[in-house]
Write a protein that holds these residues in place. Structure first.
Motif, PDB file in Angstrom:
ATOM      1  N   LYS A 100       0.827  -1.207   0.000  1.00 25.89           N
ATOM      2  CA  LYS A 100       0.000   0.000   0.000  1.00 25.89           C
ATOM      3  C   LYS A 100       0.861   1.257   0.000  1.00 25.89           C
ATOM      4  CE  LYS A 100      -3.951   2.157   2.305  1.00 25.89           C
ATOM      5  NZ  LYS A 100      -4.913   2.079   3.437  1.00 25.89           N
ATOM      6  N   ARG A 101       1.932   1.265   0.782  1.00 28.73           N
ATOM      7  CA  ARG A 101       2.824   2.423   0.822  1.00 28.73           C
ATOM      8  C   ARG A 101       3.464   2.666  -0.542  1.00 28.73           C
ATOM      9  NH1 ARG A 101       5.747   4.328   4.931  1.00 28.73           N
ATOM     10  NH2 ARG A 101       6.397   5.812   3.330  1.00 28.73           N
ATOM     11  N   LYS A 102       3.900   1.583  -1.203  1.00 30.64           N
ATOM     12  CA  LYS A 102       4.521   1.736  -2.514  1.00 30.64           C
ATOM     13  C   LYS A 102       3.513   2.266  -3.534  1.00 30.64           C
ATOM     14  CE  LYS A 102       8.091   0.752  -3.748  1.00 30.64           C
ATOM     15  NZ  LYS A 102       9.284   1.635  -3.905  1.00 30.64           N
ATOM     16  N   LEU A 103       2.274   1.826  -3.425  1.00 29.62           N
ATOM     17  CA  LEU A 103       1.243   2.315  -4.333  1.00 29.62           C
ATOM     18  C   LEU A 103       0.948   3.788  -4.066  1.00 29.62           C
ATOM     19  CD1 LEU A 103      -0.523   1.293  -6.618  1.00 29.62           C
ATOM     20  CD2 LEU A 103      -2.269   0.710  -4.934  1.00 29.62           C
ATOM     21  N   GLU A 104       0.918   4.172  -2.803  1.00 24.13           N
ATOM     22  CA  GLU A 104       0.702   5.572  -2.454  1.00 24.13           C
ATOM     23  C   GLU A 104       1.844   6.443  -2.980  1.00 24.13           C
ATOM     24  OE1 GLU A 104       0.339   5.304   1.755  1.00 24.13           O
ATOM     25  OE2 GLU A 104      -1.821   4.888   1.709  1.00 24.13           O
ATOM     26  N   MET A 105       3.060   5.923  -2.921  1.00 33.18           N
ATOM     27  CA  MET A 105       4.201   6.685  -3.418  1.00 33.18           C
ATOM     28  C   MET A 105       4.129   6.848  -4.938  1.00 33.18           C
ATOM     29  SD  MET A 105       7.346   5.289  -1.077  1.00 33.18           S
ATOM     30  CE  MET A 105       8.535   6.363  -1.880  1.00 33.18           C
ATOM     31  N   SER A 106       3.623   5.822  -5.629  1.00 31.65           N
ATOM     32  CA  SER A 106       3.456   5.941  -7.079  1.00 31.65           C
ATOM     33  C   SER A 106       2.472   7.047  -7.426  1.00 31.65           C
ATOM     34  CB  SER A 106       2.979   4.608  -7.664  1.00 31.65           C
ATOM     35  OG  SER A 106       4.010   3.654  -7.647  1.00 31.65           O
ATOM     36  N   ARG A 107       1.439   7.190  -6.591  1.00 32.57           N
ATOM     37  CA  ARG A 107       0.454   8.253  -6.839  1.00 32.57           C
ATOM     38  C   ARG A 107       1.020   9.625  -6.468  1.00 32.57           C
ATOM     39  NH1 ARG A 107      -5.437   8.794  -3.921  1.00 32.57           N
ATOM     40  NH2 ARG A 107      -4.104   8.790  -2.078  1.00 32.57           N
ATOM     41  N   ALA A 108       1.754   9.680  -5.356  1.00 34.51           N
ATOM     42  CA  ALA A 108       2.247  10.969  -4.865  1.00 34.51           C
ATOM     43  C   ALA A 108       3.500  11.440  -5.597  1.00 34.51           C
ATOM     44  CB  ALA A 108       2.534  10.875  -3.363  1.00 34.51           C
ATOM     45  N   TYR A 109       4.320  10.503  -6.093  1.00 38.33           N
ATOM     46  CA  TYR A 109       5.606  10.861  -6.694  1.00 38.33           C
ATOM     47  C   TYR A 109       5.776  10.231  -8.076  1.00 38.33           C
ATOM     48  CZ  TYR A 109       6.568  11.880  -1.760  1.00 38.33           C
ATOM     49  OH  TYR A 109       6.512  12.348  -0.473  1.00 38.33           O
ATOM     50  N   PRO A 110       4.874  10.502  -9.022  1.00 35.36           N
ATOM     51  CA  PRO A 110       4.996   9.873 -10.341  1.00 35.36           C
ATOM     52  C   PRO A 110       6.247  10.314 -11.104  1.00 35.36           C
ATOM     53  CG  PRO A 110       3.300  11.583 -10.379  1.00 35.36           C
ATOM     54  CD  PRO A 110       3.684  11.378  -8.945  1.00 35.36           C
ATOM     55  N   ARG A 111       6.619  11.581 -10.968  1.00 38.20           N
ATOM     56  CA  ARG A 111       7.805  12.058 -11.687  1.00 38.20           C
ATOM     57  C   ARG A 111       9.066  11.410 -11.125  1.00 38.20           C
ATOM     58  NH1 ARG A 111       7.684  18.390 -11.096  1.00 38.20           N
ATOM     59  NH2 ARG A 111       7.537  17.703  -8.935  1.00 38.20           N
ATOM     60  N   GLU A 112       9.116  11.280  -9.800  1.00 38.17           N
ATOM     61  CA  GLU A 112      10.271  10.656  -9.163  1.00 38.17           C
ATOM     62  C   GLU A 112      10.399   9.193  -9.595  1.00 38.17           C
ATOM     63  OE1 GLU A 112       9.079  14.042  -6.434  1.00 38.17           O
ATOM     64  OE2 GLU A 112       8.096  12.612  -7.758  1.00 38.17           O
ATOM     65  N   SER A 113       9.260   8.507  -9.691  1.00 38.20           N
ATOM     66  CA  SER A 113       9.289   7.114 -10.124  1.00 38.20           C
ATOM     67  C   SER A 113       9.825   6.992 -11.544  1.00 38.20           C
ATOM     68  CB  SER A 113       7.877   6.508 -10.039  1.00 38.20           C
ATOM     69  OG  SER A 113       7.892   5.134 -10.399  1.00 38.20           O
ATOM     70  N   ARG A 114       9.384   7.891 -12.425  1.00 35.40           N
ATOM     71  CA  ARG A 114       9.860   7.845 -13.819  1.00 35.40           C
ATOM     72  C   ARG A 114      11.337   8.231 -13.911  1.00 35.40           C
ATOM     73  NH1 ARG A 114       4.498   9.661 -14.637  1.00 35.40           N
ATOM     74  NH2 ARG A 114       5.073  11.862 -14.633  1.00 35.40           N
ATOM     75  N   LEU A 115      11.766   9.167 -13.053  1.00 40.24           N
ATOM     76  CA  LEU A 115      13.183   9.532 -13.012  1.00 40.24           C
ATOM     77  C   LEU A 115      14.029   8.318 -12.659  1.00 40.24           C
ATOM     78  CD1 LEU A 115      15.360  11.907 -12.896  1.00 40.24           C
ATOM     79  CD2 LEU A 115      14.999  11.832 -10.428  1.00 40.24           C
ATOM     80  N   PHE A 116      13.600   7.581 -11.630  1.00 44.17           N
ATOM     81  CA  PHE A 116      14.329   6.399 -11.182  1.00 44.17           C
ATOM     82  C   PHE A 116      14.318   5.329 -12.275  1.00 44.17           C
ATOM     83  CE2 PHE A 116      14.886   2.424  -8.830  1.00 44.17           C
ATOM     84  CZ  PHE A 116      15.981   2.729  -8.040  1.00 44.17           C
ATOM     85  N   ALA A 117      13.147   5.121 -12.899  1.00 50.05           N
ATOM     86  CA  ALA A 117      13.034   4.117 -13.962  1.00 50.05           C
ATOM     87  C   ALA A 117      13.960   4.452 -15.126  1.00 50.05           C
ATOM     88  CB  ALA A 117      11.583   4.017 -14.438  1.00 50.05           C
ATOM     89  N   ASN A 118      14.011   5.730 -15.520  1.00 47.52           N
ATOM     90  CA  ASN A 118      14.897   6.140 -16.612  1.00 47.52           C
ATOM     91  C   ASN A 118      16.362   5.877 -16.277  1.00 47.52           C
ATOM     92  OD1 ASN A 118      13.129   7.080 -18.619  1.00 47.52           O
ATOM     93  ND2 ASN A 118      12.854   9.048 -17.593  1.00 47.52           N
ATOM     94  N   GLU A 119      16.728   6.144 -15.026  1.00 45.18           N
ATOM     95  CA  GLU A 119      18.109   5.900 -14.604  1.00 45.18           C
ATOM     96  C   GLU A 119      18.453   4.414 -14.699  1.00 45.18           C
ATOM     97  OE1 GLU A 119      21.947   6.235 -12.624  1.00 45.18           O
ATOM     98  OE2 GLU A 119      20.747   7.518 -13.923  1.00 45.18           O
ATOM     99  N   ILE A 120      17.550   3.550 -14.251  1.00 46.32           N
ATOM    100  CA  ILE A 120      17.794   2.112 -14.295  1.00 46.32           C
ATOM    101  C   ILE A 120      17.853   1.626 -15.743  1.00 46.32           C
ATOM    102  CG2 ILE A 120      16.925  -0.151 -13.607  1.00 46.32           C
ATOM    103  CD1 ILE A 120      18.040   1.596 -11.322  1.00 46.32           C
ATOM    104  N   LEU A 121      16.963   2.139 -16.594  1.00 45.77           N
ATOM    105  CA  LEU A 121      16.947   1.729 -17.999  1.00 45.77           C
ATOM    106  C   LEU A 121      18.246   2.087 -18.715  1.00 45.77           C
ATOM    107  CD1 LEU A 121      13.281   2.665 -18.987  1.00 45.77           C
ATOM    108  CD2 LEU A 121      14.258   0.367 -18.921  1.00 45.77           C
ATOM    109  N   GLN A 122      18.922   3.137 -18.228  1.00 41.97           N
ATOM    110  CA  GLN A 122      20.199   3.548 -18.815  1.00 41.97           C
ATOM    111  C   GLN A 122      21.377   2.776 -18.224  1.00 41.97           C
ATOM    112  OE1 GLN A 122      20.481   5.618 -21.400  1.00 41.97           O
ATOM    113  NE2 GLN A 122      18.259   5.834 -21.442  1.00 41.97           N
TER     114      GLN A 122
END
Length: 208
Positions: A100-122
């Motif tokens: 539930k906390r991780k899901l809440e963070m996805s809602r509250a911090y979508p840009r941060e999640s995409r930033l992290f995902a982009n870093e990992i993809l690189q």
């Protein structure tokens, strides 16, 4: 009494300086999450922040320093819910609370999640060492805890690491693929539906 030399006094940043740093970091988060590190430019960040490029370079040495600053802060935020899993708590409820906390963070911090995902993809060029030093030991401990709970008969048998990966995938999907989710779930309470669905999914998967 000895006096401290002026060169030894640490000058605190002013309110304007703190405000400008926040503006730069917020603008950079928007740009990096949309374009990735390679696609982002200082000119884009300056425009988004409403500041000149020289003003950006007054606060940060360059694009890389801004990116690392964001990722370092994000790593602490991202790891906090896992650190809060209580080894002495009820296993199923602790894991469902983590979901539930991780899901809440996805809602509250979508840009941060995409930033992290982009870093990992690189290939994690900026935070590779942080993954080894901070993330891996924490995941190792958490996976061992999950598997101990399972061996004690308090959860169904499960591979701890693959469970963690699955939780990340099913929660961060709502941030990383938000544009797709919004099209496919038009008019529905996406977050509420996801909370209910994932609670049921993991409860059925793990409850003994």
């Amino acid at each position: 009494m000895a006096q401290i030399g002026t060169d030894e006094v640490e000058t605190k940043p002013s309110r304007i300086q703190l405000r400008n740093r926040r503006k730069i970091l917020d603008a950079a988060l928007e740009v990096f999450s949309a374009h990735g590190f390679r696609g982002a430019t200082l000119d884009q960040i300056a425009r988004a922040a409403g500041l000149s490029k020289p003003n950006i370079l007054y606060y940060f040495a360059g694009k890389e320093e801004i990116h690392v600053t964001l990722l370092t802060a994000l790593m602490d935020t991202w790891l906090a819910p896992m650190r809060e899993i209580d080894p002495d708590g009820e296993p199923l409820e602790e894991l469902l609370r983590y979901v539930k906390r991780k899901l809440e963070m996805s809602r509250a911090y979508p840009r941060e999640s995409r930033l992290f995902a982009n870093e990992i993809l690189q290939g994690a060029p900026m935070i590779g060492e942080g993954l080894k030093a901070d993330l891996k030991p924490l995941v190792d401990r958490t996976a061992q805890l999950i598997e101990r709970w399972a061996s004690e008969g308090r959860l169904k048998p499960v591979d701890g690491r693959h469970l963690i990966f699955s939780i990340w995938a099913t929660t961060q999907h709502y941030a990383d693929f938000d544009a797709q989710v919004q099209v496919l779930m038009s008019g529905r309470d996406v977050h509420g539906d996801a909370v209910s669905f994932l609670d049921t999914l993991y409860r059925r998967m793990l409850a003994v």
